[in-house]
Design a protein around this motif. Structure first.
Motif, mmCIF file in Angstrom:
data_model
loop_
_atom_site.group_PDB
_atom_site.id
_atom_site.type_symbol
_atom_site.label_atom_id
_atom_site.label_comp_id
_atom_site.label_asym_id
_atom_site.label_seq_id
_atom_site.Cartn_x
_atom_site.Cartn_y
_atom_site.Cartn_z
ATOM 1 N N SER A 1 9.535 16.513 -65.558
ATOM 2 C CA SER A 1 9.802 17.545 -66.566
ATOM 3 C C SER A 1 11.155 17.352 -67.237
ATOM 4 O O SER A 1 11.651 18.270 -67.887
ATOM 5 C CB SER A 1 9.738 18.929 -65.918
ATOM 6 O OG SER A 1 10.748 19.064 -64.921
ATOM 7 N N PHE A 2 11.769 16.169 -67.092
ATOM 8 C CA PHE A 2 13.111 15.947 -67.638
ATOM 9 C C PHE A 2 13.175 16.254 -69.133
ATOM 10 O O PHE A 2 14.075 16.959 -69.592
ATOM 11 C CB PHE A 2 13.549 14.503 -67.384
ATOM 12 C CG PHE A 2 14.885 14.164 -67.980
ATOM 13 C CD1 PHE A 2 16.055 14.420 -67.288
ATOM 14 C CD2 PHE A 2 14.983 13.596 -69.250
ATOM 15 C CE1 PHE A 2 17.294 14.121 -67.839
ATOM 16 C CE2 PHE A 2 16.206 13.289 -69.808
ATOM 17 C CZ PHE A 2 17.365 13.551 -69.098
ATOM 18 N N LYS A 3 12.245 15.735 -69.906
ATOM 19 C CA LYS A 3 12.319 15.888 -71.361
ATOM 20 C C LYS A 3 12.236 17.357 -71.765
ATOM 21 O O LYS A 3 13.027 17.823 -72.592
ATOM 22 C CB LYS A 3 11.192 15.092 -72.025
ATOM 23 C CG LYS A 3 11.243 15.117 -73.543
ATOM 24 C CD LYS A 3 10.153 14.245 -74.141
ATOM 25 C CE LYS A 3 10.219 14.273 -75.670
ATOM 26 N NZ LYS A 3 9.151 13.439 -76.281
ATOM 27 N N ARG A 4 11.297 18.096 -71.183
ATOM 28 C CA ARG A 4 11.143 19.506 -71.551
ATOM 29 C C ARG A 4 12.365 20.321 -71.124
ATOM 30 O O ARG A 4 12.845 21.166 -71.885
ATOM 31 C CB ARG A 4 9.883 20.074 -70.907
ATOM 32 C CG ARG A 4 8.597 19.455 -71.421
ATOM 33 C CD ARG A 4 7.387 20.239 -70.942
ATOM 34 N NE ARG A 4 7.320 20.282 -69.487
ATOM 35 C CZ ARG A 4 6.708 19.359 -68.745
ATOM 36 N NH1 ARG A 4 6.146 18.312 -69.326
ATOM 37 N NH2 ARG A 4 6.675 19.470 -67.433
ATOM 38 N N VAL A 5 12.873 20.071 -69.924
ATOM 39 C CA VAL A 5 14.043 20.813 -69.444
ATOM 40 C C VAL A 5 15.269 20.457 -70.278
ATOM 41 O O VAL A 5 16.065 21.330 -70.645
ATOM 42 C CB VAL A 5 14.279 20.513 -67.951
ATOM 43 C CG1 VAL A 5 15.589 21.119 -67.476
ATOM 44 C CG2 VAL A 5 13.119 21.052 -67.109
ATOM 45 N N PHE A 6 15.423 19.182 -70.600
ATOM 46 C CA PHE A 6 16.574 18.749 -71.398
ATOM 47 C C PHE A 6 16.542 19.391 -72.778
ATOM 48 O O PHE A 6 17.558 19.897 -73.274
ATOM 49 C CB PHE A 6 16.569 17.224 -71.516
ATOM 50 C CG PHE A 6 17.804 16.650 -72.157
ATOM 51 C CD1 PHE A 6 18.921 16.369 -71.390
ATOM 52 C CD2 PHE A 6 17.857 16.403 -73.516
ATOM 53 C CE1 PHE A 6 20.064 15.843 -71.968
ATOM 54 C CE2 PHE A 6 18.988 15.881 -74.105
ATOM 55 C CZ PHE A 6 20.089 15.595 -73.334
ATOM 56 N N GLU A 7 15.381 19.394 -73.425
ATOM 57 C CA GLU A 7 15.274 20.008 -74.753
ATOM 58 C C GLU A 7 15.511 21.519 -74.684
ATOM 59 O O GLU A 7 16.139 22.097 -75.575
ATOM 60 C CB GLU A 7 13.898 19.706 -75.345
ATOM 61 C CG GLU A 7 13.706 18.243 -75.713
ATOM 62 C CD GLU A 7 12.293 17.937 -76.182
ATOM 63 O OE1 GLU A 7 11.432 18.846 -76.067
ATOM 64 O OE2 GLU A 7 12.042 16.813 -76.667
#
Length: 298
Positions: free
Chosen positions: A90-96
């Motif tokens: 979930s890195f991309k969603r959490v980062f965004e």
């Protein structure tokens, strides 16, 4: 007989009463109008489908602010270990999500640091070998927080130096590393240790730095990534020490900031000042330094 019927009815009521209480609690929990709150007053978000990611977004925002407060990079591996845990996909969603919160609430965003340049011959050879075996573009996997405020809001009257440890010490520290980066850039991007010491003597740095000894401050700005101290080993001779601009220094002290420092130190500027400065900085055009609006005293 009547007494036996009353005792049976009482026993039946005692058995059914807990059932009624459980049913009542179940109905209350199913009621959408009933909102549950956490003990600390924050709304419990675990009931929503994205509750876990919402908590991770908040955790990443806190982690980014803590790293920036200490002037250490926000590492991607640190995000995985300290924020995502067992949910690395979930890195991309959490980062965004964290980026959106930082921009909306704090007027900041995470920007990736440039890759640290390879200075010594050995480092360049390793980098070339790694580049030949990998087709992907190099990435530092490290970030810092940068302001997203409009340029007119970045004046000293609005963004003053931090009060920790104290405003004078923070202002002196920022001025010191900005001056060092300016000297390195204006000397072609590299500065020998001997020449740097000569500049520091002229600036009387040992007396004008209120926070610590000069060598300790130099170690601090190296540790925080403002400058790099490159030591190249030489057989049978003293090691060659060279100072270069570090990844954080490139991001926080752009050519416009260096031009403003030079203009302030220079005083009355000659007519061809901008052209010479552009050649020294290796840029095509410089934005004029921002003139702070004077604040009328009430």
């Amino acid at each position: 007989m009547p007494s036996q019927r009353r005792s049976r009815a009482g026993l039946r009521d005692e058995v059914e009463d807990p059932r009624r209480r459980r049913q009542s609690r179940r109905n209350e929990s199913d009621d959408p109008d009933v909102s549950e709150e956490a003990p600390d007053g924050d709304v419990d978000m675990e009931g929503s489908g994205d509750g876990m990611e919402d908590q991770q977004v908040k955790k990443l925002v806190r982690y980014a602010l803590a790293c920036e407060y200490a002037r250490i990079p926000i590492k991607r591996d640190g995000i995985r270990d300290k924020v995502l845990g067992n949910n690395p996909r979930s890195f991309k969603r959490v980062f965004e999500g964290a980026q959106a919160q930082l921009q909306k609430v704090f007027g900041m965003e995470m920007l990736e640091l440039p890759v640290r340049e390879k200075r010594t011959l050995k480092e360049k050879q390793k980098a070339n070998a790694r580049k030949a075996s990998s087709q992907s573009a190099a990435s530092s996997r490290q970030y810092i927080l940068a302001s997203t405020l409009p340029r007119e809001f970045k004046s000293q009257a609005i963004i003053a130096p931090s009060r920790i440890p104290s405003t004078p010490e923070e202002a002196a520290f920022v001025g010191f590393y900005t001056m060092m980066i300016s000297l390195i850039v204006l000397n072609g991007g590299e500065l020998s240790d001997t020449k740097l010491r000569r500049y520091l003597t002229r600036l009387n740095a040992s007396q004008n730095l209120p926070m610590d000894k000069t060598d300790n401050v130099l170690q601090k700005i190296v540790r925080q990534g403002y400058v790099d101290k490159v030591i190249e080993k030489r057989e049978g001779d003293d090691d060659a020490v060279t100072w270069c601009v570090g990844p954080r220094g490139k991001m926080e002290v752009p050519p416009e900031s260096i031009a403003a420092v030079v203009a302030e130190v220079w005083g009355e500027l000659p007519s061809d000042f901008n052209q010479k400065l552009q050649r020294s900085l290796g840029v095509q055009e410089l934005r004029p330094p921002q003139v702070e609006d004077s604040i009328a005293e009430e």
